[in-house]
Design a protein around this motif. Sequence first.
Motif, PDB file in Angstrom:
ATOM      1  N   TRP A   1      -6.186 -19.406  12.403  1.00 20.59           N
ATOM      2  CA  TRP A   1      -7.591 -19.966  13.449  1.00 20.59           C
ATOM      3  C   TRP A   1      -8.590 -19.672  13.057  1.00 20.59           C
ATOM      4  CZ3 TRP A   1      -9.167 -16.897  16.822  1.00 20.59           C
ATOM      5  CH2 TRP A   1      -8.364 -15.745  17.469  1.00 20.59           C
ATOM      6  N   ILE A   2      -9.788 -21.230  13.406  1.00 19.88           N
ATOM      7  CA  ILE A   2     -11.357 -20.875  14.105  1.00 19.88           C
ATOM      8  C   ILE A   2     -11.264 -21.014  15.149  1.00 19.88           C
ATOM      9  CG2 ILE A   2     -13.491 -21.332  13.361  1.00 19.88           C
ATOM     10  CD1 ILE A   2     -12.633 -21.819  10.317  1.00 19.88           C
ATOM     11  N   MET A   3     -11.534 -19.816  16.375  1.00 17.64           N
ATOM     12  CA  MET A   3     -11.324 -20.747  17.580  1.00 17.64           C
ATOM     13  C   MET A   3     -12.786 -20.527  18.028  1.00 17.64           C
ATOM     14  SD  MET A   3      -9.670 -19.529  20.604  1.00 17.64           S
ATOM     15  CE  MET A   3      -7.774 -19.466  19.588  1.00 17.64           C
TER      16      MET A   3
ATOM     17  N   LYS B   1      -8.675 -14.237   8.846  1.00 19.19           N
ATOM     18  CA  LYS B   1      -7.635 -15.658   9.120  1.00 19.19           C
ATOM     19  C   LYS B   1      -7.757 -16.080  11.011  1.00 19.19           C
ATOM     20  CE  LYS B   1      -3.659 -14.972   8.265  1.00 19.19           C
ATOM     21  NZ  LYS B   1      -2.120 -14.590   7.600  1.00 19.19           N
ATOM     22  N   LYS B   2      -8.500 -14.938  11.366  1.00 19.58           N
ATOM     23  CA  LYS B   2      -8.497 -15.469  13.095  1.00 19.58           C
ATOM     24  C   LYS B   2      -9.848 -15.098  13.163  1.00 19.58           C
ATOM     25  CE  LYS B   2      -3.902 -14.833  13.869  1.00 19.58           C
ATOM     26  NZ  LYS B   2      -2.576 -14.067  15.403  1.00 19.58           N
ATOM     27  N   ILE B   3     -10.265 -15.840  14.053  1.00 19.26           N
ATOM     28  CA  ILE B   3     -12.381 -15.845  13.662  1.00 19.26           C
ATOM     29  C   ILE B   3     -12.984 -16.577  15.246  1.00 19.26           C
ATOM     30  CG2 ILE B   3     -14.088 -16.967  12.723  1.00 19.26           C
ATOM     31  CD1 ILE B   3     -12.745 -17.390  10.102  1.00 19.26           C
ATOM     32  N   ILE B   4     -13.381 -16.327  15.996  1.00 23.73           N
ATOM     33  CA  ILE B   4     -13.840 -16.684  17.202  1.00 23.73           C
ATOM     34  C   ILE B   4     -15.460 -16.682  17.205  1.00 23.73           C
ATOM     35  CG2 ILE B   4     -11.933 -15.595  18.780  1.00 23.73           C
ATOM     36  CD1 ILE B   4     -14.093 -14.119  20.039  1.00 23.73           C
ATOM     37  N   VAL B   5     -15.591 -18.038  17.254  1.00 27.14           N
ATOM     38  CA  VAL B   5     -17.480 -17.988  17.044  1.00 27.14           C
ATOM     39  C   VAL B   5     -17.927 -18.612  18.444  1.00 27.14           C
ATOM     40  CG1 VAL B   5     -19.124 -19.663  16.478  1.00 27.14           C
ATOM     41  CG2 VAL B   5     -17.202 -19.483  14.692  1.00 27.14           C
ATOM     42  N   ILE B   6     -18.629 -17.343  19.175  1.00 27.94           N
ATOM     43  CA  ILE B   6     -19.519 -17.715  20.288  1.00 27.94           C
ATOM     44  C   ILE B   6     -20.931 -17.890  20.456  1.00 27.94           C
ATOM     45  CG2 ILE B   6     -17.167 -16.229  21.577  1.00 27.94           C
ATOM     46  CD1 ILE B   6     -18.427 -14.014  21.183  1.00 27.94           C
ATOM     47  N   GLY B   7     -21.209 -17.952  21.673  1.00 30.11           N
ATOM     48  CA  GLY B   7     -22.821 -17.955  21.764  1.00 30.11           C
ATOM     49  C   GLY B   7     -22.965 -19.963  22.808  1.00 30.11           C
TER      50      GLY B   7
ATOM     51  N   THR C   1     -20.271 -27.215  15.301  1.00 32.79           N
ATOM     52  CA  THR C   1     -20.876 -27.466  13.893  1.00 32.79           C
ATOM     53  C   THR C   1     -20.921 -26.497  12.576  1.00 32.79           C
ATOM     54  OG1 THR C   1     -22.985 -29.035  14.619  1.00 32.79           O
ATOM     55  CG2 THR C   1     -22.618 -28.221  12.373  1.00 32.79           C
ATOM     56  N   PHE C   2     -20.675 -25.118  13.207  1.00 33.40           N
ATOM     57  CA  PHE C   2     -20.708 -24.269  12.140  1.00 33.40           C
ATOM     58  C   PHE C   2     -18.647 -23.601  11.901  1.00 33.40           C
ATOM     59  CE2 PHE C   2     -20.189 -19.481  12.006  1.00 33.40           C
ATOM     60  CZ  PHE C   2     -20.941 -19.095  10.848  1.00 33.40           C
ATOM     61  N   SER C   3     -18.165 -23.994  12.888  1.00 34.96           N
ATOM     62  CA  SER C   3     -17.021 -23.662  12.829  1.00 34.96           C
ATOM     63  C   SER C   3     -16.382 -24.834  11.651  1.00 34.96           C
ATOM     64  CB  SER C   3     -16.497 -24.128  14.471  1.00 34.96           C
ATOM     65  OG  SER C   3     -16.846 -22.929  15.449  1.00 34.96           O
ATOM     66  N   ARG C   4     -16.717 -25.901  12.319  1.00 36.42           N
ATOM     67  CA  ARG C   4     -16.290 -27.183  11.643  1.00 36.42           C
ATOM     68  C   ARG C   4     -16.718 -26.886  10.197  1.00 36.42           C
ATOM     69  NH1 ARG C   4     -17.639 -30.695  15.364  1.00 36.42           N
ATOM     70  NH2 ARG C   4     -19.984 -31.021  14.434  1.00 36.42           N
ATOM     71  N   ARG C   5     -17.774 -26.281  10.026  1.00 39.16           N
ATOM     72  CA  ARG C   5     -18.420 -26.254   7.943  1.00 39.16           C
ATOM     73  C   ARG C   5     -17.396 -25.000   7.982  1.00 39.16           C
ATOM     74  NH1 ARG C   5     -24.517 -26.019   7.359  1.00 39.16           N
ATOM     75  NH2 ARG C   5     -23.684 -26.150   5.143  1.00 39.16           N
TER      76      ARG C   5
ATOM     77  N   ILE D   1      -9.153 -22.900   6.779  1.00 38.70           N
ATOM     78  CA  ILE D   1      -8.615 -22.796   8.456  1.00 38.70           C
ATOM     79  C   ILE D   1      -8.909 -23.821   9.531  1.00 38.70           C
ATOM     80  CG2 ILE D   1      -8.757 -20.693   9.850  1.00 38.70           C
ATOM     81  CD1 ILE D   1      -8.833 -19.192   7.675  1.00 38.70           C
ATOM     82  N   GLU D   2      -7.474 -23.861   9.832  1.00 34.17           N
ATOM     83  CA  GLU D   2      -8.094 -25.002  11.572  1.00 34.17           C
ATOM     84  C   GLU D   2      -8.590 -24.682  12.358  1.00 34.17           C
ATOM     85  OE1 GLU D   2      -5.403 -27.067  14.993  1.00 34.17           O
ATOM     86  OE2 GLU D   2      -4.124 -25.669  13.448  1.00 34.17           O
ATOM     87  N   VAL D   3      -9.191 -25.764  12.550  1.00 36.70           N
ATOM     88  CA  VAL D   3     -10.544 -25.320  13.753  1.00 36.70           C
ATOM     89  C   VAL D   3     -10.242 -25.401  15.044  1.00 36.70           C
ATOM     90  CG1 VAL D   3     -12.604 -25.740  14.754  1.00 36.70           C
ATOM     91  CG2 VAL D   3     -12.433 -25.453  12.531  1.00 36.70           C
TER      92      VAL D   3
END
Length: 171
Positions: free
Chosen positions: A62-64, A2-8, A16-20, A27-29
């Motif tokens: 959220w996806i952040m 439900k609450k995701i962070i994408v780092i790198g 791009t990954f977060s939008r997909r 879930i809102e990005v």
Amino acid sequence: MKKIIVIGSGGAGKSTFSRRLGAATGIEVIHLDRLFWNPGWIETKEDVWSGVVEEALQAESWIMDGNFGGTREMRMQACDTIIFLDTPRLVCIWRVLKRWFVYRNKSRPDMTEGCAERLDWKFLNWVWNYPKKSKPTVKKLLEHFAATKNILILRSNKEAEMFLGGIRSPK
């Protein structure tokens, strides 16, 4: 999740990954670049930035995506899932150059309007040196949160595609 962070690294494919992922999960990005940068590439003041992030973290889900080391640990504490795109350095450099070419003189979709895509040696140097300078800190934080967070390390487009392919759309 439900609450995701994408780092790198820059150019790793976080936005791009977060939008997909957002499209697949509903879930809102939240793109941190969009929150941090004001038109004309004006930075949000340091004394305000952590409050902006803290407010965004209060949402139910959220996806952040984004790095921003000063708030990374706060975001890791608040999330349930950490996705680290551990993309090879040359792929990141290629994507940064490609992004600059595609979006030069205009703002990309994950950026604040009024921030035309730019490329400079400082940013390229940061991307090139990410594996030696930034990645060790990220790996230590991942180890620290390993017992309490769902952590995924995706090292290639194939791994990212396999993960995204396994996500079921909300009904």
